[in-house]
Design a protein around this motif. Sequence first.
Motif, PDB file in Angstrom:
ATOM      1  N   ILE A  16      -7.294  26.547   2.686  1.00 24.08           N
ATOM      2  CA  ILE A  16      -6.677  25.323   2.152  1.00 24.08           C
ATOM      3  C   ILE A  16      -5.223  25.247   2.589  1.00 24.08           C
ATOM      4  N   ILE A  17      -4.506  26.363   2.462  1.00 22.36           N
ATOM      5  CA  ILE A  17      -3.099  26.399   2.856  1.00 22.36           C
ATOM      6  C   ILE A  17      -2.940  26.104   4.344  1.00 22.36           C
ATOM      7  N   ALA A  18      -3.860  26.633   5.151  1.00 24.49           N
ATOM      8  CA  ALA A  18      -3.794  26.436   6.604  1.00 24.49           C
ATOM      9  C   ALA A  18      -4.248  25.047   7.029  1.00 24.49           C
ATOM     10  N   GLY A  19      -4.818  24.266   6.083  1.00 25.43           N
ATOM     11  CA  GLY A  19      -5.262  22.920   6.423  1.00 25.43           C
ATOM     12  C   GLY A  19      -6.676  22.851   6.956  1.00 25.43           C
ATOM     13  N   VAL A  20      -7.409  23.973   6.919  1.00 24.74           N
ATOM     14  CA  VAL A  20      -8.811  23.956   7.358  1.00 24.74           C
ATOM     15  C   VAL A  20      -9.616  23.034   6.456  1.00 24.74           C
ATOM     16  N   HIS A  21      -9.385  23.135   5.156  1.00 20.34           N
ATOM     17  CA  HIS A  21      -9.977  22.212   4.190  1.00 20.34           C
ATOM     18  C   HIS A  21      -8.900  21.166   3.863  1.00 20.34           C
ATOM     19  N   GLU A  22      -9.106  19.950   4.289  1.00 14.07           N
ATOM     20  CA  GLU A  22      -8.079  18.919   4.136  1.00 14.07           C
ATOM     21  C   GLU A  22      -7.937  18.462   2.690  1.00 14.07           C
ATOM     22  N   ARG A  23      -6.756  18.003   2.354  1.00 15.79           N
ATOM     23  CA  ARG A  23      -6.496  17.492   1.011  1.00 15.79           C
ATOM     24  C   ARG A  23      -7.443  16.319   0.729  1.00 15.79           C
ATOM     25  N   GLY A  24      -8.050  16.355  -0.449  1.00 11.73           N
ATOM     26  CA  GLY A  24      -8.995  15.312  -0.828  1.00 11.73           C
ATOM     27  C   GLY A  24     -10.411  15.570  -0.352  1.00 11.73           C
ATOM     28  N   GLY A  25     -10.592  16.558   0.542  1.00  6.10           N
ATOM     29  CA  GLY A  25     -11.922  16.827   1.085  1.00  6.10           C
ATOM     30  C   GLY A  25     -12.819  17.525   0.070  1.00  6.10           C
ATOM     31  N   ARG A  26     -14.121  17.272   0.186  1.00  6.02           N
ATOM     32  CA  ARG A  26     -15.084  17.887  -0.726  1.00  6.02           C
ATOM     33  C   ARG A  26     -15.277  19.359  -0.370  1.00  6.02           C
ATOM     34  N   LEU A  27     -15.539  20.142  -1.415  1.00  7.11           N
ATOM     35  CA  LEU A  27     -15.805  21.562  -1.256  1.00  7.11           C
ATOM     36  C   LEU A  27     -17.163  21.852  -1.887  1.00  7.11           C
ATOM     37  N   THR A  28     -18.207  21.783  -1.097  1.00 11.42           N
ATOM     38  CA  THR A  28     -19.542  22.002  -1.628  1.00 11.42           C
ATOM     39  C   THR A  28     -19.883  23.492  -1.587  1.00 11.42           C
TER      40      THR A  28
END
Length: 228
Positions: A16-28
């Motif tokens: 998350i910090i590195a931006g791999v999971h973008e802000r607002g993106g779903r985490l299934t």
Amino acid sequence: MRIPAHSVCTAIRDDIIAGVHERGGRLTEEVLARRYGVSRVPVREALRTLEAEGFVVTRRHAGACVAEPTEQEAADLLEMRTLLEPLGAARAAQRRTEAHLKVLRGLVRLGQERARRGNSEDLRSLGGWFHETLAQACGSPSLTATLTQLRHKIAWMYAVEAPGSPVDAWAEHGAIVDAVARGDGERARALTALHTERTTAAHRLRVPRAAERVRTSQHAVNISGLRH
């Protein structure tokens, strides 16, 4: 072998910090379990921890998503850091162990050496280890945990410009350690406050990639309109 939930939590937080999971993106859970090679159970536990830390939110009909902090929330983090890091240094002057001092002095020596040589590649990680060790030396698990969480969230929301003089920055670290070693809490607090104030000015808000794409798209449309 069962992978501990805290290891999965660390991996997701780092991404998350590195931006791999973008802000607002779903985490299934299913996708994350495949990505990290674990079952859904540690993923579920990790998401609960990350929600408590403020990295994840649960939305109706969407489930777990990466949080989208506001600019005010980001600014509040820097202000909290300027208040709590000096407190941690003052506590460290009273509660540090010889083991803490040994690590802190070793980091200062290494940081000063790298700074003099102009080798800046490792200075950021060394600085992170320095502040993490100083936080651990304060002797308060709750304060240490808060400072650690602040560092993680600030790294997520801000890019940090290289200091104007790495040599000066590491001289400040050395002075803080000297005050901690002498048990001078007030000096440790004052020096850390000045250091934190100076470094805060080097923080720049990161623009989420989604927002950057919108901005770029709008810019292209505007240019296109001008060309016609």
